[in-house]
Design a protein around this motif. Structure first.
Motif, PDB file in Angstrom:
ATOM      1  N   ASP A  89       9.003   7.907 -38.186  1.00 43.13           N
ATOM      2  CA  ASP A  89       8.796   7.216 -39.454  1.00 43.13           C
ATOM      3  C   ASP A  89       8.670   8.294 -40.525  1.00 43.13           C
ATOM      4  O   ASP A  89       7.624   8.937 -40.666  1.00 43.13           O
ATOM      5  CB  ASP A  89       7.531   6.356 -39.376  1.00 43.13           C
ATOM      6  CG  ASP A  89       7.228   5.606 -40.663  1.00 43.13           C
ATOM      7  OD1 ASP A  89       7.760   5.976 -41.727  1.00 43.13           O
ATOM      8  OD2 ASP A  89       6.420   4.659 -40.608  1.00 43.13           O
ATOM      9  N   LEU A  92       5.861   7.477 -43.689  1.00 44.97           N
ATOM     10  CA  LEU A  92       4.394   7.526 -43.583  1.00 44.97           C
ATOM     11  C   LEU A  92       3.832   8.937 -43.707  1.00 44.97           C
ATOM     12  O   LEU A  92       2.926   9.094 -44.530  1.00 44.97           O
ATOM     13  CB  LEU A  92       3.961   6.832 -42.290  1.00 44.97           C
ATOM     14  CG  LEU A  92       2.464   6.559 -42.150  1.00 44.97           C
ATOM     15  CD1 LEU A  92       1.920   5.767 -43.302  1.00 44.97           C
ATOM     16  CD2 LEU A  92       2.183   5.875 -40.829  1.00 44.97           C
ATOM     17  N   ARG A  94       4.914   9.437 -39.488  1.00 48.20           N
ATOM     18  CA  ARG A  94       4.316   9.177 -38.179  1.00 48.20           C
ATOM     19  C   ARG A  94       5.408   9.397 -37.151  1.00 48.20           C
ATOM     20  O   ARG A  94       6.584   9.183 -37.438  1.00 48.20           O
ATOM     21  CB  ARG A  94       3.816   7.733 -38.131  1.00 48.20           C
ATOM     22  CG  ARG A  94       3.182   7.302 -36.827  1.00 48.20           C
ATOM     23  CD  ARG A  94       2.818   5.814 -36.883  1.00 48.20           C
ATOM     24  NE  ARG A  94       2.240   5.365 -35.644  1.00 48.20           N
ATOM     25  CZ  ARG A  94       0.948   5.111 -35.457  1.00 48.20           C
ATOM     26  NH1 ARG A  94       0.105   5.258 -36.457  1.00 48.20           N
ATOM     27  NH2 ARG A  94       0.510   4.707 -34.289  1.00 48.20           N
ATOM     28  N   GLU A  96       6.271   9.499 -32.602  1.00 48.19           N
ATOM     29  CA  GLU A  96       5.846   9.355 -31.208  1.00 48.19           C
ATOM     30  C   GLU A  96       6.324  10.547 -30.408  1.00 48.19           C
ATOM     31  O   GLU A  96       7.444  11.026 -30.600  1.00 48.19           O
ATOM     32  CB  GLU A  96       6.434   8.077 -30.594  1.00 48.19           C
ATOM     33  CG  GLU A  96       6.063   7.879 -29.123  1.00 48.19           C
ATOM     34  CD  GLU A  96       6.749   6.682 -28.484  1.00 48.19           C
ATOM     35  OE1 GLU A  96       6.742   6.611 -27.229  1.00 48.19           O
ATOM     36  OE2 GLU A  96       7.298   5.841 -29.206  1.00 48.19           O
ATOM     37  N   CYS A 129       1.849  14.672 -40.577  1.00 46.74           N
ATOM     38  CA  CYS A 129       1.836  13.300 -40.067  1.00 46.74           C
ATOM     39  C   CYS A 129       0.441  12.687 -40.182  1.00 46.74           C
ATOM     40  O   CYS A 129      -0.573  13.379 -40.056  1.00 46.74           O
ATOM     41  CB  CYS A 129       2.292  13.264 -38.611  1.00 46.74           C
ATOM     42  SG  CYS A 129       4.073  13.443 -38.410  1.00 46.74           S
ATOM     43  N   GLU A 130       0.423  11.390 -40.424  1.00 46.77           N
ATOM     44  CA  GLU A 130      -0.831  10.649 -40.428  1.00 46.77           C
ATOM     45  C   GLU A 130      -1.285  10.311 -39.014  1.00 46.77           C
ATOM     46  O   GLU A 130      -2.485  10.186 -38.758  1.00 46.77           O
ATOM     47  CB  GLU A 130      -0.671   9.350 -41.231  1.00 46.77           C
ATOM     48  CG  GLU A 130      -0.424   9.568 -42.710  1.00 46.77           C
ATOM     49  CD  GLU A 130      -1.598  10.228 -43.409  1.00 46.77           C
ATOM     50  OE1 GLU A 130      -2.737  10.137 -42.925  1.00 46.77           O
ATOM     51  OE2 GLU A 130      -1.358  10.825 -44.479  1.00 46.77           O
ATOM     52  N   ALA A 131      -0.319  10.135 -38.097  1.00 50.61           N
ATOM     53  CA  ALA A 131      -0.649   9.778 -36.720  1.00 50.61           C
ATOM     54  C   ALA A 131       0.490  10.213 -35.801  1.00 50.61           C
ATOM     55  O   ALA A 131       1.648  10.279 -36.227  1.00 50.61           O
ATOM     56  CB  ALA A 131      -0.878   8.274 -36.586  1.00 50.61           C
ATOM     57  N   VAL A 132       0.127  10.506 -34.576  1.00 52.41           N
ATOM     58  CA  VAL A 132       1.099  10.799 -33.528  1.00 52.41           C
ATOM     59  C   VAL A 132       0.787   9.860 -32.369  1.00 52.41           C
ATOM     60  O   VAL A 132      -0.365   9.725 -31.947  1.00 52.41           O
ATOM     61  CB  VAL A 132       1.038  12.262 -33.069  1.00 52.41           C
ATOM     62  CG1 VAL A 132       2.010  12.508 -31.923  1.00 52.41           C
ATOM     63  CG2 VAL A 132       1.327  13.202 -34.229  1.00 52.41           C
ATOM     64  N   GLU A 133       1.828   9.210 -31.882  1.00 53.33           N
ATOM     65  CA  GLU A 133       1.675   8.152 -30.887  1.00 53.33           C
ATOM     66  C   GLU A 133       2.195   8.588 -29.529  1.00 53.33           C
ATOM     67  O   GLU A 133       3.103   9.418 -29.436  1.00 53.33           O
ATOM     68  CB  GLU A 133       2.466   6.941 -31.388  1.00 53.33           C
ATOM     69  CG  GLU A 133       2.333   5.694 -30.560  1.00 53.33           C
ATOM     70  CD  GLU A 133       3.059   4.512 -31.198  1.00 53.33           C
ATOM     71  OE1 GLU A 133       3.445   3.611 -30.438  1.00 53.33           O
ATOM     72  OE2 GLU A 133       3.237   4.508 -32.435  1.00 53.33           O
ATOM     73  N   SER A 176      -2.840   6.922 -29.633  1.00 55.73           N
ATOM     74  CA  SER A 176      -2.527   7.763 -30.782  1.00 55.73           C
ATOM     75  C   SER A 176      -3.633   8.770 -31.040  1.00 55.73           C
ATOM     76  O   SER A 176      -4.771   8.620 -30.580  1.00 55.73           O
ATOM     77  CB  SER A 176      -2.295   6.915 -32.039  1.00 55.73           C
ATOM     78  OG  SER A 176      -3.491   6.278 -32.434  1.00 55.73           O
ATOM     79  N   ILE A 178      -4.946  10.422 -34.696  1.00 53.14           N
ATOM     80  CA  ILE A 178      -4.755  10.357 -36.143  1.00 53.14           C
ATOM     81  C   ILE A 178      -5.173  11.677 -36.773  1.00 53.14           C
ATOM     82  O   ILE A 178      -5.856  12.495 -36.154  1.00 53.14           O
ATOM     83  CB  ILE A 178      -5.503   9.163 -36.776  1.00 53.14           C
ATOM     84  CG1 ILE A 178      -7.009   9.279 -36.555  1.00 53.14           C
ATOM     85  CG2 ILE A 178      -4.961   7.853 -36.226  1.00 53.14           C
ATOM     86  CD1 ILE A 178      -7.808   8.206 -37.304  1.00 53.14           C
ATOM     87  N   ARG A 179      -4.727  11.880 -38.033  1.00 59.29           N
ATOM     88  CA  ARG A 179      -4.884  13.181 -38.655  1.00 59.29           C
ATOM     89  C   ARG A 179      -6.339  13.656 -38.691  1.00 59.29           C
ATOM     90  O   ARG A 179      -6.612  14.825 -38.450  1.00 59.29           O
ATOM     91  CB  ARG A 179      -4.318  13.155 -40.077  1.00 59.29           C
ATOM     92  CG  ARG A 179      -4.186  14.566 -40.635  1.00 59.29           C
ATOM     93  CD  ARG A 179      -4.203  14.669 -42.145  1.00 59.29           C
ATOM     94  NE  ARG A 179      -3.402  13.711 -42.835  1.00 59.29           N
ATOM     95  CZ  ARG A 179      -2.501  14.018 -43.764  1.00 59.29           C
ATOM     96  NH1 ARG A 179      -2.254  15.273 -44.050  1.00 59.29           N
ATOM     97  NH2 ARG A 179      -1.868  13.072 -44.406  1.00 59.29           N
TER      98      ARG A 179
END
Length: 197
Positions: A89, A92, A94, A96, A129-133, A176, A178-179
């Motif tokens: 993404d 965002l 974001r 995976e 990134c705000e999050a990594v999944e 996930s 998150i940052r």
């Protein structure tokens, strides 16, 4: 924001993540065959005979901007597995980390932990990134333990999320980092990599 480039290399002490290439096919086929990982019904690890097709598939997704695929190379220079940035993404941002597998010679050592440390570090510290999944089959307990050991949190279960090669439906466990959690997770991963074995 655009995440990239697709020809990214990440280097640690125990692993190098290099751009996936068809030249890696034979070594990756040997790693897959040695572990018979493709026989596990809850995974999608390519068989030795299917390795060329899987590399072609991942490279096509790379060319479409949907994936950044890596070969995991051990300290001796031998390709031992695959991993990717996927479900990217850019807005965002974001991402995976997924479609990961490693052969038996590289399991239960620092290689996988360091690979995740490199991928997470690049996602948070370079791409912001705000999050990594992370996603895995609900019943793949080995994978779930490994993801939890990294410090990722369970977000939930997507029920009947995808169809497996045998026709069964997969419930997907979604995790996930998150940052705001990254500094703690980074310290934890650095400790796991460096601690005496």
């Amino acid at each position: 924001m655009s995440l990239g480039p697709a020809a990214l290399t990440l280097t640690g002490n125990h692993v190098r993540l290099v751009p996936l290439h068809m030249d890696h096919r034979d070594a990756l086929a040997q790693a897959s065959e040695a572990g018979q990982l493709h026989r596990l019904w809850y995974t999608t690890v390519p068989s030795a005979g299917g390795m060329a097709a899987e590399i072609t598939r991942r490279l096509a997704l790379r060319d479409a901007g949907a994936m950044i695929p890596f070969t995991q190379v051990d300290a001796s220079g031998t390709p031992v597995g695959m991993t990717t940035y996927m479900n990217i993404d850019h807005d965002l941002p974001r991402v995976e980390i997924g479609s990961t597998w490693i052969g038996p010679t590289a399991q239960r050592g620092p290689l996988n932990t360091e690979a995740k440390r490199l991928l997470l570090g690049h996602a948070f510290e370079v791409w912001d990134c705000e999050a990594v999944e992370f996603r895995t089959h609900r019943l793949n307990l080995q994978s779930r333990r490994a993801i939890e050991r990294l410090g990722a949190q369970l977000d939930g279960i997507l029920r009947a999320h995808m169809r497996m090669a045998d026709g069964s439906l997969r419930d997907t466990a979604c995790y996930s980092v998150i940052r705001s959690e990254w500094p703690t997770v980074r310290a934890h991963l650095d400790w796991l990599i460096e601690k005496p074995r």
